[in-house]
Design a protein around this motif. Sequence first.
Motif, PDB file in Angstrom:
ATOM      1  N   UNK A 169       0.835  -1.196   0.000  1.00  0.00           N
ATOM      2  CA  UNK A 169       0.000   0.000   0.000  1.00  0.00           C
ATOM      3  C   UNK A 169       0.867   1.243   0.000  1.00  0.00           C
ATOM      4  N   UNK A 170       1.705   1.375   1.004  1.00  0.00           N
ATOM      5  CA  UNK A 170       2.477   2.608   1.175  1.00  0.00           C
ATOM      6  C   UNK A 170       3.510   2.830   0.078  1.00  0.00           C
ATOM      7  N   UNK A 171       4.242   1.798  -0.270  1.00  0.00           N
ATOM      8  CA  UNK A 171       5.329   1.972  -1.242  1.00  0.00           C
ATOM      9  C   UNK A 171       4.795   2.299  -2.644  1.00  0.00           C
ATOM     10  N   UNK A 172       3.875   1.498  -3.218  1.00  0.00           N
ATOM     11  CA  UNK A 172       3.370   1.877  -4.547  1.00  0.00           C
ATOM     12  C   UNK A 172       2.652   3.229  -4.552  1.00  0.00           C
ATOM     13  N   UNK A 199       2.447 -12.458   9.765  1.00  0.00           N
ATOM     14  CA  UNK A 199       1.686 -11.212   9.756  1.00  0.00           C
ATOM     15  C   UNK A 199       1.909 -10.461  11.062  1.00  0.00           C
ATOM     16  N   UNK A 200       2.197  -9.172  10.902  1.00  0.00           N
ATOM     17  CA  UNK A 200       2.447  -8.301  12.048  1.00  0.00           C
ATOM     18  C   UNK A 200       1.651  -7.014  11.863  1.00  0.00           C
ATOM     19  N   UNK A 201       1.347  -6.320  12.957  1.00  0.00           N
ATOM     20  CA  UNK A 201       0.656  -5.033  12.803  1.00  0.00           C
ATOM     21  C   UNK A 201       1.505  -4.060  11.994  1.00  0.00           C
ATOM     22  N   UNK A 202       0.835  -3.288  11.174  1.00  0.00           N
ATOM     23  CA  UNK A 202       1.528  -2.301  10.352  1.00  0.00           C
ATOM     24  C   UNK A 202       1.270  -0.896  10.845  1.00  0.00           C
ATOM     25  N   UNK A 203       0.947  -0.025   9.933  1.00  0.00           N
ATOM     26  CA  UNK A 203       0.745   1.394  10.211  1.00  0.00           C
ATOM     27  C   UNK A 203      -0.684   1.794   9.910  1.00  0.00           C
ATOM     28  N   UNK A 204      -0.982   3.051  10.147  1.00  0.00           N
ATOM     29  CA  UNK A 204      -2.231   3.631   9.684  1.00  0.00           C
ATOM     30  C   UNK A 204      -1.937   4.333   8.365  1.00  0.00           C
ATOM     31  N   UNK A 205      -2.736   4.061   7.352  1.00  0.00           N
ATOM     32  CA  UNK A 205      -2.582   4.682   6.041  1.00  0.00           C
ATOM     33  C   UNK A 205      -3.757   5.626   5.847  1.00  0.00           C
ATOM     34  N   UNK A 206      -3.454   6.901   5.602  1.00  0.00           N
ATOM     35  CA  UNK A 206      -4.488   7.928   5.476  1.00  0.00           C
ATOM     36  C   UNK A 206      -5.020   7.994   4.049  1.00  0.00           C
ATOM     37  N   UNK A 207      -6.320   7.871   3.920  1.00  0.00           N
ATOM     38  CA  UNK A 207      -6.972   7.972   2.623  1.00  0.00           C
ATOM     39  C   UNK A 207      -7.034   9.432   2.193  1.00  0.00           C
ATOM     40  N   UNK A 211      -2.475  -5.906  -2.079  1.00  0.00           N
ATOM     41  CA  UNK A 211      -2.920  -7.149  -1.469  1.00  0.00           C
ATOM     42  C   UNK A 211      -3.164  -7.030   0.020  1.00  0.00           C
ATOM     43  N   UNK A 212      -2.839  -8.095   0.726  1.00  0.00           N
ATOM     44  CA  UNK A 212      -3.140  -8.173   2.149  1.00  0.00           C
ATOM     45  C   UNK A 212      -4.456  -8.887   2.355  1.00  0.00           C
ATOM     46  N   UNK A 213      -5.071  -8.660   3.509  1.00  0.00           N
ATOM     47  CA  UNK A 213      -6.348  -9.315   3.790  1.00  0.00           C
ATOM     48  C   UNK A 213      -7.536  -8.506   3.290  1.00  0.00           C
ATOM     49  N   UNK A 214      -7.354  -7.232   3.001  1.00  0.00           N
ATOM     50  CA  UNK A 214      -8.465  -6.387   2.552  1.00  0.00           C
ATOM     51  C   UNK A 214      -9.206  -6.957   1.333  1.00  0.00           C
ATOM     52  N   UNK A 215      -8.510  -7.502   0.321  1.00  0.00           N
ATOM     53  CA  UNK A 215      -9.246  -8.005  -0.838  1.00  0.00           C
ATOM     54  C   UNK A 215     -10.284  -9.081  -0.511  1.00  0.00           C
ATOM     55  N   UNK A 216     -10.077  -9.836   0.580  1.00  0.00           N
ATOM     56  CA  UNK A 216     -11.043 -10.868   0.973  1.00  0.00           C
ATOM     57  C   UNK A 216     -12.445 -10.292   1.107  1.00  0.00           C
ATOM     58  N   UNK A 217     -12.536  -9.122   1.745  1.00  0.00           N
ATOM     59  CA  UNK A 217     -13.862  -8.545   1.965  1.00  0.00           C
ATOM     60  C   UNK A 217     -14.200  -7.461   0.951  1.00  0.00           C
ATOM     61  N   UNK A 218     -13.198  -6.790   0.383  1.00  0.00           N
ATOM     62  CA  UNK A 218     -13.497  -5.777  -0.636  1.00  0.00           C
ATOM     63  C   UNK A 218     -14.201  -6.412  -1.838  1.00  0.00           C
ATOM     64  N   UNK A 219     -13.876  -7.656  -2.137  1.00  0.00           N
ATOM     65  CA  UNK A 219     -14.486  -8.324  -3.286  1.00  0.00           C
ATOM     66  C   UNK A 219     -15.961  -8.636  -3.074  1.00  0.00           C
ATOM     67  N   UNK A 220     -16.446  -8.424  -1.864  1.00  0.00           N
ATOM     68  CA  UNK A 220     -17.866  -8.619  -1.576  1.00  0.00           C
ATOM     69  C   UNK A 220     -18.682  -7.352  -1.819  1.00  0.00           C
ATOM     70  N   UNK A 221     -17.994  -6.247  -2.121  1.00  0.00           N
ATOM     71  CA  UNK A 221     -18.642  -4.964  -2.322  1.00  0.00           C
ATOM     72  C   UNK A 221     -19.007  -4.804  -3.808  1.00  0.00           C
ATOM     73  N   UNK A 222     -20.298  -4.644  -4.092  1.00  0.00           N
ATOM     74  CA  UNK A 222     -20.786  -4.562  -5.473  1.00  0.00           C
ATOM     75  C   UNK A 222     -20.146  -3.410  -6.248  1.00  0.00           C
ATOM     76  N   UNK A 223     -19.977  -2.251  -5.594  1.00  0.00           N
ATOM     77  CA  UNK A 223     -19.402  -1.098  -6.295  1.00  0.00           C
ATOM     78  C   UNK A 223     -17.927  -1.344  -6.629  1.00  0.00           C
ATOM     79  N   UNK A 224     -17.201  -2.023  -5.761  1.00  0.00           N
ATOM     80  CA  UNK A 224     -15.806  -2.371  -6.046  1.00  0.00           C
ATOM     81  C   UNK A 224     -15.739  -3.203  -7.326  1.00  0.00           C
ATOM     82  N   UNK A 225     -16.617  -4.193  -7.431  1.00  0.00           N
ATOM     83  CA  UNK A 225     -16.622  -5.054  -8.615  1.00  0.00           C
ATOM     84  C   UNK A 225     -17.020  -4.265  -9.862  1.00  0.00           C
TER      85      UNK A 225
END
Length: 191
Positions: free
Chosen positions: A17-20, A59-67, A86-100
């Motif tokens: 997230x942060x680097x790209x 897996x370890x805790x990371x940082x807060x990323x500001x939108x 990536x990460x774990x976010x895609x697991x649930x983001x893919x359930x969002x109709x607008x994301x798709x």
Amino acid sequence: MKKVLFLTGDFTEDYETMVPFQMLELIGYTVHAVCPDKKKGDTVKTAIHDFEGDQTYTEKPGHLFKLNYSFDDVKVNDYDGLVIPGGRAPEYLRLNKKVLEIVNHFFAENKPVAAICHGIQILTTAGVVKGRKLTAYPAVGPEVTTAGGEFQDIPVDKAFVDGNLVTSPAWPAHAAFIREFMKIMGSKIEL
């Protein structure tokens, strides 16, 4: 100036997230980092996935990323490219109709898309990988195959390009991942 939509969420992979995000801003792109149900100024929690010799990543805790943009304000026609970490976010983001719907727009318009690691789970759910060659974190490979894609088993520090799509197994590939995304965005850096 080219605009990139950067789709993320809670427990996204920290480096992916942060680097790209920072690399894309360095290039000079306008990058809108968004998350469903969150607004500009909100944060998402990240998780650090590391390769330490175990059978899978740790897996370890990371940082807060500001939108820096609100998800509800996204107008897909305004963007030249899409990046999905990536990460774990895609697991649930893919359930969002607008994301798709967003993902389908980018593929229908043949706009550049870059997805890394588990971010490919959003692509498989959106139904856009059938007949495509792509890579992902190896544990996502069976999802690629089930969705009709041709999984490419490549080194963790490489990227794979198929038309408008750049994919990579994980964060060690950032240099290749962003370099290839820049190419399909029509950008280059002259030294």
